[in-house]
Design a protein around this motif. Structure first.
Motif, PDB file in Angstrom:
ATOM      1  N   GLY A   1       0.798  -1.130  -0.026  1.00 54.42           N
ATOM      2  CA  GLY A   1      -0.200   0.075   0.130  1.00 54.42           C
ATOM      3  C   GLY A   1       0.827   1.244  -0.129  1.00 54.42           C
ATOM      4  N   PHE A   2       0.198   2.361   0.052  1.00 52.13           N
ATOM      5  CA  PHE A   2       0.790   3.660  -0.148  1.00 52.13           C
ATOM      6  C   PHE A   2      -0.062   4.606   0.483  1.00 52.13           C
ATOM      7  N   PHE A   3       0.384   5.855   1.124  1.00 56.92           N
ATOM      8  CA  PHE A   3      -0.345   6.920   1.305  1.00 56.92           C
ATOM      9  C   PHE A   3       0.469   8.191   0.850  1.00 56.92           C
ATOM     10  N   SER A   4      -0.312   8.983   0.049  1.00 53.28           N
ATOM     11  CA  SER A   4       0.307  10.286  -0.232  1.00 53.28           C
ATOM     12  C   SER A   4      -0.469  11.620   0.387  1.00 53.28           C
ATOM     13  N   GLY A   5       0.310  12.255   0.797  1.00 60.10           N
ATOM     14  CA  GLY A   5      -0.143  13.467   1.542  1.00 60.10           C
ATOM     15  C   GLY A   5       0.466  14.704   0.970  1.00 60.10           C
ATOM     16  N   VAL A   6      -0.206  15.819   0.657  1.00 60.78           N
ATOM     17  CA  VAL A   6       0.027  16.907   0.121  1.00 60.78           C
ATOM     18  C   VAL A   6      -0.303  18.164   0.842  1.00 60.78           C
TER      19      VAL A   6
ATOM     20  N   SER B   1      -4.344   7.238  -1.713  1.00 59.11           N
ATOM     21  CA  SER B   1      -3.891   6.225  -0.691  1.00 59.11           C
ATOM     22  C   SER B   1      -4.505   4.837  -0.927  1.00 59.11           C
ATOM     23  N   GLU B   2      -3.835   3.857  -0.795  1.00 59.09           N
ATOM     24  CA  GLU B   2      -4.741   2.536  -1.029  1.00 59.09           C
ATOM     25  C   GLU B   2      -3.795   1.347  -0.264  1.00 59.09           C
ATOM     26  N   ILE B   3      -4.503   0.400   0.220  1.00 61.25           N
ATOM     27  CA  ILE B   3      -3.999  -0.794   0.667  1.00 61.25           C
ATOM     28  C   ILE B   3      -4.235  -1.888  -0.080  1.00 61.25           C
ATOM     29  N   SER B   4      -3.563  -2.630  -0.621  1.00 65.35           N
ATOM     30  CA  SER B   4      -3.430  -3.784  -1.477  1.00 65.35           C
ATOM     31  C   SER B   4      -3.437  -5.000  -0.830  1.00 65.35           C
ATOM     32  N   PHE B   5      -4.418  -6.117  -1.083  1.00 61.43           N
ATOM     33  CA  PHE B   5      -4.195  -7.517  -0.456  1.00 61.43           C
ATOM     34  C   PHE B   5      -3.793  -8.399  -1.703  1.00 61.43           C
ATOM     35  N   THR B   6      -2.653  -9.013  -1.899  1.00 65.96           N
ATOM     36  CA  THR B   6      -2.441 -10.045  -2.763  1.00 65.96           C
ATOM     37  C   THR B   6      -2.279 -11.066  -2.339  1.00 65.96           C
ATOM     38  N   ALA B   7      -2.988 -12.439  -3.046  1.00 61.17           N
ATOM     39  CA  ALA B   7      -2.624 -13.770  -2.345  1.00 61.17           C
ATOM     40  C   ALA B   7      -2.202 -14.312  -3.565  1.00 61.17           C
ATOM     41  N   GLU B   8      -1.195 -15.053  -3.594  1.00 64.33           N
ATOM     42  CA  GLU B   8      -0.308 -15.741  -4.851  1.00 64.33           C
ATOM     43  C   GLU B   8       0.079 -17.111  -4.669  1.00 64.33           C
ATOM     44  N   GLY B   9      -0.093 -18.166  -5.437  1.00 68.72           N
ATOM     45  CA  GLY B   9       0.368 -19.348  -5.074  1.00 68.72           C
ATOM     46  C   GLY B   9       1.139 -19.938  -6.638  1.00 68.72           C
ATOM     47  N   THR B  10       1.994 -21.023  -6.527  1.00 69.31           N
ATOM     48  CA  THR B  10       2.560 -21.377  -7.630  1.00 69.31           C
ATOM     49  C   THR B  10       2.068 -23.096  -7.580  1.00 69.31           C
ATOM     50  N   ALA B  11       1.661 -23.467  -8.880  1.00 74.45           N
ATOM     51  CA  ALA B  11       1.250 -24.916  -8.592  1.00 74.45           C
ATOM     52  C   ALA B  11       2.554 -25.704  -9.071  1.00 74.45           C
ATOM     53  N   SER B  12       2.555 -27.027  -8.720  1.00 73.82           N
ATOM     54  CA  SER B  12       3.597 -27.780  -9.062  1.00 73.82           C
ATOM     55  C   SER B  12       4.190 -27.793 -10.702  1.00 73.82           C
ATOM     56  N   ASN B  13       3.219 -27.421 -11.558  1.00 78.15           N
ATOM     57  CA  ASN B  13       3.777 -27.351 -12.899  1.00 78.15           C
ATOM     58  C   ASN B  13       4.294 -26.168 -13.323  1.00 78.15           C
ATOM     59  N   GLY B  14       4.194 -25.094 -12.335  1.00 76.58           N
ATOM     60  CA  GLY B  14       4.737 -23.793 -12.410  1.00 76.58           C
ATOM     61  C   GLY B  14       3.622 -22.773 -12.939  1.00 76.58           C
ATOM     62  N   LEU B  15       2.480 -22.968 -12.919  1.00 80.51           N
ATOM     63  CA  LEU B  15       1.234 -22.009 -13.065  1.00 80.51           C
ATOM     64  C   LEU B  15       1.229 -21.278 -11.901  1.00 80.51           C
TER      65      LEU B  15
ATOM     66  N   LEU C   1       3.684  22.912  -4.087  1.00 79.96           N
ATOM     67  CA  LEU C   1       3.424  21.671  -3.627  1.00 79.96           C
ATOM     68  C   LEU C   1       4.252  21.214  -2.501  1.00 79.96           C
ATOM     69  N   LEU C   2       4.155  20.547  -1.399  1.00 78.76           N
ATOM     70  CA  LEU C   2       4.973  19.894  -0.625  1.00 78.76           C
ATOM     71  C   LEU C   2       4.443  18.482  -0.215  1.00 78.76           C
ATOM     72  N   GLY C   3       4.770  17.639  -0.805  1.00 76.39           N
ATOM     73  CA  GLY C   3       4.234  16.055  -0.550  1.00 76.39           C
ATOM     74  C   GLY C   3       5.097  15.199  -0.146  1.00 76.39           C
ATOM     75  N   SER C   4       4.326  14.074   0.606  1.00 73.59           N
ATOM     76  CA  SER C   4       5.171  12.803   0.823  1.00 73.59           C
ATOM     77  C   SER C   4       4.433  11.598   0.582  1.00 73.59           C
ATOM     78  N   MET C   5       5.274  10.481   0.289  1.00 78.97           N
ATOM     79  CA  MET C   5       4.688   9.283   0.065  1.00 78.97           C
ATOM     80  C   MET C   5       5.497   8.297   0.767  1.00 78.97           C
ATOM     81  N   LEU C   6       4.377   7.392   1.547  1.00 69.54           N
ATOM     82  CA  LEU C   6       4.703   6.402   2.341  1.00 69.54           C
ATOM     83  C   LEU C   6       4.150   5.108   1.701  1.00 69.54           C
ATOM     84  N   SER C   7       4.809   4.347   1.495  1.00 70.62           N
ATOM     85  CA  SER C   7       4.645   2.940   0.573  1.00 70.62           C
ATOM     86  C   SER C   7       5.407   1.710   1.475  1.00 70.62           C
ATOM     87  N   PHE C   8       4.732   0.538   1.239  1.00 72.38           N
ATOM     88  CA  PHE C   8       5.471  -0.831   1.565  1.00 72.38           C
ATOM     89  C   PHE C   8       5.049  -1.670   0.684  1.00 72.38           C
TER      90      PHE C   8
END
Length: 353
Positions: free
Chosen positions: A34-39, A60-74, A346-353
């Motif tokens: 996610g990230f937060f942008s304040g200006v 600003s947003e929070i993102s949820f990502t779930a990921e896996g890899t099958a035995s065949n590489g998918l 403008l004076l802005g900040s971006m916090l992200s992870f």
């Protein structure tokens, strides 16, 4: 019900691509981002009776990502993006995806391939806080080619010799996940935006320390309302970026063009928009300038904007930006184009992870 149908379709497609796709080694793993942008904004927008200082944190947003890899590489997974402010579309984008040697497939509410694959001019700062090619500031001028986040399928080919092709299709531009199950999920065929199709082709390659990026995009948006003043909207875009070493840092030059026929489905209200920019990056610092022009048939004159400034990476996940932005709108217009001009610091900040 709609989510079940969407997931079933996607899983069936993946099964056709690989019969052992369900044989995941460890299953899905969830990661947060996610990230937060304040200006802070100070200046004027051409109106006599407005405050000249503003504190904003619209992006600003929070993102949820779930990921896996099958035995065949998918590789398989999903992503949900949660807006950081209370807005109409509280969930910005939500889609599932599959990738492998065949490329990448996405199902759900997401940006079309045209928006994801197009190059535009670089922002003065590394995170785009100072960009004028955005709907965040003033007159909403832009050169990226998009049909919005309606439910769609995206397909990206593997990148071959630097080239990649993408295709998108949406059956209904007004589709909304809040519509409910079957009864509400099938939209009327006269509800504004109909079928949408986009395509993108880009090229990315490095030659002896010089990076080259080129793109061409196309979008078709069907108008389902029959009226003499309305028509289908089509658009096409071209973009280029060039990066090379300069002293102890790197320079990125870029620009793009977007042509829109029947903007907003209004017959013969065409748009020509283009931007140019330069960015210099050295260590934690970036400096640059970016400008954009917007020429619309229904406006008596051209709108243009300019941004200059730079950014500094204070620490991992913490960036600052400071700059000056000027907008000129002497031609007038309607909607978001009602202001005459603007001069803003403008004076802005971006916090992200």
């Amino acid at each position: 019900m709609k989510k079940i149908l969407l997931s079933t379709t996607a899983l069936a497609t993946a099964a056709l691509l690989s019969t052992s796709a369900m044989a995941a080694d460890e299953g899905l793993k969830l990661t947060l981002g996610g990230f937060f942008s304040g200006v802070v904004l100070a200046g004027g927008d051409g109106d006599a009776n407005t405050r000249e200082v503003s504190f904003d944190s619209w992006n600003s947003e929070i993102s949820f990502t779930a990921e896996g890899t099958a035995s065949n590489g998918l590789t398989y997974g999903f992503q949900i993006q949660l807006e950081g402010a209370s807005v109409a579309d509280q969930i910005d984008e939500a889609f599932l995806y599959f990738s492998g040697g065949f490329g990448r497939i996405e199902f759900g509410t997401n940006d079309p391939v045209a928006a994801q694959m197009g190059y535009v001019a670089p922002s003065p700062d590394a995170n785009g806080i100072l960009t004028v090619n955005s709907g965040d500031y003033m007159f909403n001028a832009f050169t990226y080619n998009s049909d919005g986040d309606a439910g769609k399928v995206n397909y990206f080919t593997p990148r071959i010799a630097g080239f990649q092709l993408g295709l998108s299709y949406s059956p209904d531009g007004t589709q909304d996940p809040a519509d409910g199950a079957v009864a509400g999920g099938f939209e009327p065929d006269n509800n504004g935006a109909g079928q949408q199709f986009t395509a993108g082709l880009n090229y990315s390659k490095e030659f002896s320390g010089v990076t080259v990026g080129l793109s061409g995009t196309y979008a078709f948006l069907e108008s389902e309302i029959s009226a003499p003043v309305l028509d289908d909207q089509t658009s096409y875009g071209f973009g280029a970026n060039l990066g090379f070493a300069a002293g102890a840092g790197t320079v990125t030059l870029g620009g793009s063009y977007l042509g829109i026929d029947n903007f907003g489905f209004i017959s013969n209200d065409d748009v020509s928009a283009y931007d140019v920019g330069v960015q210099y990056a050295q260590g934690a610092w970036t400096l640059g300038a970016q400008s954009i022009w917007w020429d619309q048939d229904s406006f008596p004159d051209t709108i243009w904007g300019l941004s200059v400034g730079g950014g500094y990476k204070v620490a991992t996940g913490l960036d600052l930006a400071v700059g000056y932005m000027h907008w000129d709108n002497q031609g007038g217009g309607g909607g978001a184009f009602t202001k005459n001009d603007a001069d803003v610091f403008l004076l802005g900040s971006m916090l992200s992870f």
